[in-house]
Each structure stands twice: as C-alpha cells, then as structure tokens.
Design a protein around this motif. Sequence first.
Motif, PDB file in Angstrom:
ATOM      1  N   ASP A   1      -5.665  63.949  20.189  1.00 22.55           N
ATOM      2  CA  ASP A   1      -6.389  62.678  20.207  1.00 22.55           C
ATOM      3  C   ASP A   1      -6.584  62.115  21.615  1.00 22.55           C
ATOM      4  O   ASP A   1      -6.903  60.946  21.781  1.00 22.55           O
ATOM      5  CB  ASP A   1      -5.749  61.655  19.271  1.00 22.55           C
ATOM      6  N   ASP A   2      -6.400  62.982  22.630  1.00 19.47           N
ATOM      7  CA  ASP A   2      -6.835  62.574  23.969  1.00 19.47           C
ATOM      8  C   ASP A   2      -8.359  62.520  24.024  1.00 19.47           C
ATOM      9  O   ASP A   2      -8.935  61.820  24.846  1.00 19.47           O
ATOM     10  CB  ASP A   2      -6.360  63.581  25.024  1.00 19.47           C
ATOM     11  N   ASN A   3      -9.003  63.278  23.159  1.00 18.32           N
ATOM     12  CA  ASN A   3     -10.461  63.366  23.210  1.00 18.32           C
ATOM     13  C   ASN A   3     -11.122  62.030  22.891  1.00 18.32           C
ATOM     14  O   ASN A   3     -10.546  61.170  22.236  1.00 18.32           O
ATOM     15  CB  ASN A   3     -10.935  64.448  22.236  1.00 18.32           C
ATOM     16  N   PHE A   4     -12.348  61.900  23.385  1.00 24.94           N
ATOM     17  CA  PHE A   4     -13.098  60.665  23.138  1.00 24.94           C
ATOM     18  C   PHE A   4     -13.505  60.596  21.673  1.00 24.94           C
ATOM     19  O   PHE A   4     -13.821  61.615  21.053  1.00 24.94           O
ATOM     20  CB  PHE A   4     -14.359  60.627  24.001  1.00 24.94           C
ATOM     21  N   THR A   5     -13.549  59.382  21.167  1.00 22.60           N
ATOM     22  CA  THR A   5     -14.015  59.184  19.788  1.00 22.60           C
ATOM     23  C   THR A   5     -15.456  58.683  19.804  1.00 22.60           C
ATOM     24  O   THR A   5     -15.932  58.147  20.815  1.00 22.60           O
ATOM     25  CB  THR A   5     -13.160  58.134  19.060  1.00 22.60           C
TER      26      THR A   5
ATOM     27  N   GLU B   1     -15.554  55.067  20.691  1.00 24.72           N
ATOM     28  CA  GLU B   1     -15.513  54.777  22.129  1.00 24.72           C
ATOM     29  C   GLU B   1     -16.891  54.958  22.756  1.00 24.72           C
ATOM     30  O   GLU B   1     -17.329  54.158  23.589  1.00 24.72           O
ATOM     31  CB  GLU B   1     -14.489  55.693  22.820  1.00 24.72           C
TER      32      GLU B   1
END
Lengths: 195, 575
Positions: B278-282, B285
Amino acid sequence: MSNTNTSSAHLIASHQEIVHFPKGGKPALAANEWLVWSGSQDEGGLPDLEHEAHKVLAPFTWWIERHHEADVIAKAKNGQIGVWFATDDDILKHAELIEAGKQYWPLVAAYFPIFRDGRSFSTAALLRDRLGWNKEIRMIGDVLIDQLLQGARVGFDSFALRHDQDLNVALQQFDLFSVTTQNSWRGKRSLLATN
Amino acid sequence: MYKYDHIDQTLVDQRVAQFRDQVSRRLNGTLAEEEFRPIRLQNGLYHQRHAFMLRVAIPYGLFSAKQLRTLALISEKYDRGYGHFTTRQNIQYNWVTLEDTPDILAELAKVEMHAIQTSGNCIRNITSDAFAGVAGDEYVDPRPVCELLRQWSTLHPEFAHLPRKFKFAVNGAKEDRTVLLCHDVGIELKKNTNNELTADIYAGGGMGRTPILGSLIKQDLPWHVLPSYLTALLRVYNRFGRRDNLYKARIKILVKALGPEEFARQVEGEWLHIKNGDDNFTQAEWNRVAQHFTKPAYKSLTALSAAQVIDLATEAEKAAFARWIERNVKSHQVPGYTSVILSLKPHGTVAPGDVTTAQMLAIADLADQYSFGELRATHEQNLVLADVEQSKLYELWQEAKRQKVALPNVGLLTDIIACPGGDFCSLANAKSLPIAKAIQERFDDLDYLFDLGGISLNISGCINSCGHHHVGNIGVLGVDKDGEEWYQITLGGEQGNDAAIGKVIGPSFYADEIPNVITNIINTYVKERTEDESFISTYRRLGVAPFKEAAYKDKLENAKKKDEVGDKVAAGDAS
C-alpha cells in the motif's frame, strides 16, 4: 548527564541511557543493558559476560562464523546475545540465518558509522518489511538527536545516542510532526490513515 | 494549480518549527556546524562564499502571482532586492542570514511554499516541463504525477541520507524540455494502447565531472506503482551506491559499474517484494491531486494568424514585435491562446536568471492580468506566462519591455544558462557571470543573433556543472590551474530529444580570450552552414575539426608573433 559506556576500547560507545520508543507507545528513557562489542578483541571472543555485563550485541559477521559453537548457542539461548549489522552487511543474502536467529536474539541493532550514512535506514526497513523481524531494533553508533525521527519511522524502536547528546531534547523529537506523506513502519501516510 | 490541504500545510508549518529549533541549537552551540550542515542543506540553506544562500523550491516549476509577491517581499526584507532563478526550477537568495531563515521559511509556508530538500543528499525538488498542461506537443500532463511524487518524497525517512543528491525529472511531451536523460531518474509518462497512464524509467543520468546519459531500465510501469518501484530503485542505490568518494557517489556510477541491465535486475528483485503493497498511489489520491490541474477558464476564442497578431502593433513597432513573437511566444493547446517566455537575460546587465524585487512584483501583476495568476520557471532560467490570449500579446509585450524582460533572445546565443560561479559559490573554480556578460556584450546585435538562429551556450563555474555546460551546443567550463581561472570549451552538447554530451575541444583559455573564441567558432558556423542549417547540425555534419581550428586561431597567431619577436631579439635586430 553524559555517563558513557566507554570503559573498553573494543566496545562501541553510547549514552548510558537509551531512548525506547515502542510502536504505539511513548518515547521514554531506559537503562542500557546491552554492551555493543565492536568485534575487535584480539582473542576473537565475546567480552567477558561475567564481569562487564550480561548481555552483548555482537557483529553479525562474527555470528555468521561462530553461531555453530556450543558456548555461543548456550549464551544465545540464555538471551545474552544479540547481533548488530554493519552498513555493508548484505542482510538479504543471509535471510535464512536471520530467520534462524529470531529464536535467539532479544534484539538486533544497525550501526551508523557517521550520522549522515543512511544505509542502516534501509537495513531497518528491510528487517521490518521483508524479513519480518518484530522485536527491538536499536540504532547504534553516531546516533544524533536529529536522526531519531527518521530512524523511528523506518523501523528502529530503541536508540543508543552518542554520549554527548541531550536526552531531554532527544525525547521531544518524536512528536514534531503530526502528519506524514508516505507510509512508515509506524503507520500509514496521513491521507490513508484518515480514510 | 495545486492547493495545499491541511496535511501539506501542517507538514510545512511543523517543518518550520523543527528548523527553528535546530537553528537555535546551532546558535547556542549545542549543535555542531558539521552536524547542522546536512540539516540546513535539507532546508535549502547553503553557506556560500560571502553569506548564506537560501534555495526555495518551485515544485515542477509552477507557481502563482501571490507566491511571487511573497518571493519579492522576501528579497526586499531579507536579501538585497533580487532573487536568482536556477536551472532546477528553484529560486535562490544570496544574502540571507542564519538567524532570519526560520522567519523566511515561515513567510513561505503562508503561501504554500518551502525549501525542503532543495539541497542535501536526498530526493531533490522534482523538475518538469515548464509548458506542462499547455504545450501543443503534450500527450500527458505530468503535473499530477509530479505533485504525488513531491508528497511521497517529502521528508522520506529511508532516503534522508543517500550517498549523494538525487534528482527526478518528469516529462510528458513529445519534445523533452526537462533534460530527462541528465537526471538520476527520468520519468517519461505515456498513455498505453488502453489509454492507461504508464511510465518509462531512465536511471543513471547526470552531469558533473562524469557526464552520462541515463539508461532505460523499465518500460510501461503503471503510474500508481511509481512509489514502490522508486523505493526499490532508491533502496538499491542507498545500500550499494559508493560512499567512499564524493565524486563517485552518484547513482550514475553505480548504474555504470553494474551495467544498466544488472542494475535493473536488482531493482526488479527488490520491487517484487513490495510492488503490491500500500505504498502505491491510490485512485483517490490521484483524484484529489488531479482536480487542481484542470484547465483554467479559457474563453472561446478564434485563433489568430501570426500576421493578425503582428498587426496589433503600430507600424513602427511591427518588426520588433514580430521578432518577439517569433522567439518568445509558443504555441498552445487552446485556440486563441499562447504561452509567453519572459527573458531574464537582458544583455550585459545582471546575472542570467536574476530578477529584482520591483520586477518580481510587476511580473506578478502581469501574471494576474494576462495568465490566470500563474507562472512557470524554466530550466533555462526564464519565466513563462502560460495562458496568454493572442489578442493581448501586444499590450503584454509593451508592459514586459518596461520591465526589461522582453528581450527576444529565447533560444538564441545570448539566452545563456549560467550558474552563479565564483562571484557567489564557494565551490566554483572560476567566475561565470562576467563571461556571460562579455559574450552578451559581444553579441548584442539582435539582427545578427536572429540570423544565427537557435544556439545554446551554457556556462558552469566548476565541474559540478550547475550551468549545464555539458548539454550546451557551446559549453564553457571554469577550471582552476595553479590558482588561476581558465575556461575550457565543449562543443556538440544538446538538450531535448537528441540529448548529447559535448566534447572538450582542447586546452583551456583565459577569460578575456573567450569572446574571441566564441566569435571564431560562430564565424566558422556562418561560413560553413548550408541554408537553414542550425549550429548543432553543422557541427554534427563537419565534426569538431574546423571549429577547433577556429577556436585556437588567435592563440596560434599570438604564439607565432611571440616567436618572431623572440627570433628578432635573438638575432639582435629588435628595434
């Protein structure tokens, strides 16, 4: 204030007290029960655990070579040995040994030869994220007040500061920021945390 | 443009408080200078030759009139009445004090600005295309990605003490205006066949003493996994980048030593473990950020032809106005609009990129009046008003002339990129600004400059190459020889899609020789060029030989004269 652990040249010095900041807890001072052995002793053995202290953090390279020996295993089983990682120890290459070490070591540490060498930040991040180390990780070496926050966020939860650092100022570092813009070991970035 | 939410604002405010405490510990002596240094650098504060220099971030080059007014007030109140725009889309103040810096940062925080990570061995201010969102050749607006990466990299704990500085550039247009391949990481944004946003990643580029163009290490990376991929990439660099030698600590040396394939393999190996985290962008965001980069309230206008625009000017001014239109006005995505470059390179007066307080205030008014209150800082040290109605170009030009920012020299020989050099910088081996000034004075004839066409001339005062001399068609590098200032010439450098590193032509020159050397090189081009052939094309066709011969012509003649005089003296017939 600056009581120091510099009684022996083969030990890595630090402040007498350490800062403990468990995940989800509050930062507080604690007695330092662990000697950090530099590995430089001529005989190639651990410091005398009977007279100096009962617990020692040994270099990981030493553990790699000696962890099969009976007396090492005995002390380790007794909770008297932890290891510390040098900046150029490739912990991923020794993932199995670290996995096995989880049953012995009460804590591990990562070393900062100088405060501006950030390799051990990645070591701590990998220990937490990849290798699943869930006990204490201590920041040792040239540990200064202004690197504590970064250390706390990558995975360190105890800090053996350099002997000249003001521990009261150190304790105030951890709540300087109430928001973050990337995930860390302690929590999600503010935007995810509030959703 | 992007607006801070409470998270951004809180973070910047708390950063100011943190730095205020650090400065006070420095001033009361409990924090040693050596240990304070990385802290102040990560807050943009350098110690220069004469004073402290503060470098303020303009993320991806975009800022507002309101922000420019604050920058102007800071230059008035805390500096000497000017600021200096850099090649990295930052603005620098050269004369601040340590004591004032927390107050300056607090003033900046009030207008959503900061100096975080504009220096130091961390992820630096992210640069991008100054024409983002308006350029006719753009296929992806890079700004939402830039902003998401700005947030992700801000106070990133794991990468706070990298082996060296670390620079990202993000491009999303057909023409590269970011010098993408000269960055530690270049991110080329694209849309794939399913219309999904992806990125190609180039790594290991950089200038400095070992100039190298970056290598493609990853293709078609989905935009939202950029944080995990870049974490993997930076982790490999943080762990294995060299720390024993300052000059070999950049990622380009690691990529070169391992080879791009092996480096890519190691990054891939690391990324495998974190790519689904969940470091990835959502998407949420993205949505929050992207809503700030929608188009301004453009009017529905009919596009004017060049002739119609020029007709706005009086007869007497038509020629000069046309010249400005040709050089300083760029095409736009929206009919009836253009983008205008305000030249910060008036001939022979100040340093390239310098703007006075009064100019900053006046330019802020121009932005409000003509371009929705927004501005951009360019890599070439100029400013851009991105959204100007064609029908207002003439009145804008007259205002710009009054502010001395209307010189039509964009892309021409005197649009010089130069670092502050030895006049300010403590790293510099030689001065840059007097060289720039001397060249501008020599080539002051606008008709002649126009005839020469596009030529880039970049000057650096030392091997760190802040003036980007490696990618100038003509590069000038200050070098130190036995305590004296000398200048080395490189030719054939180029930015853009055909990026190239220039080659050193031979032994260096004295400062006062440089205008003649440049003149001789230019004369060779004029003599050898075919019709409509640019300088760089002529250079590529002919190679270095004729230019080199011309550059050293005066030196050889002087040496010959000296020999003749010497011979006469030896023969006893000197008069």
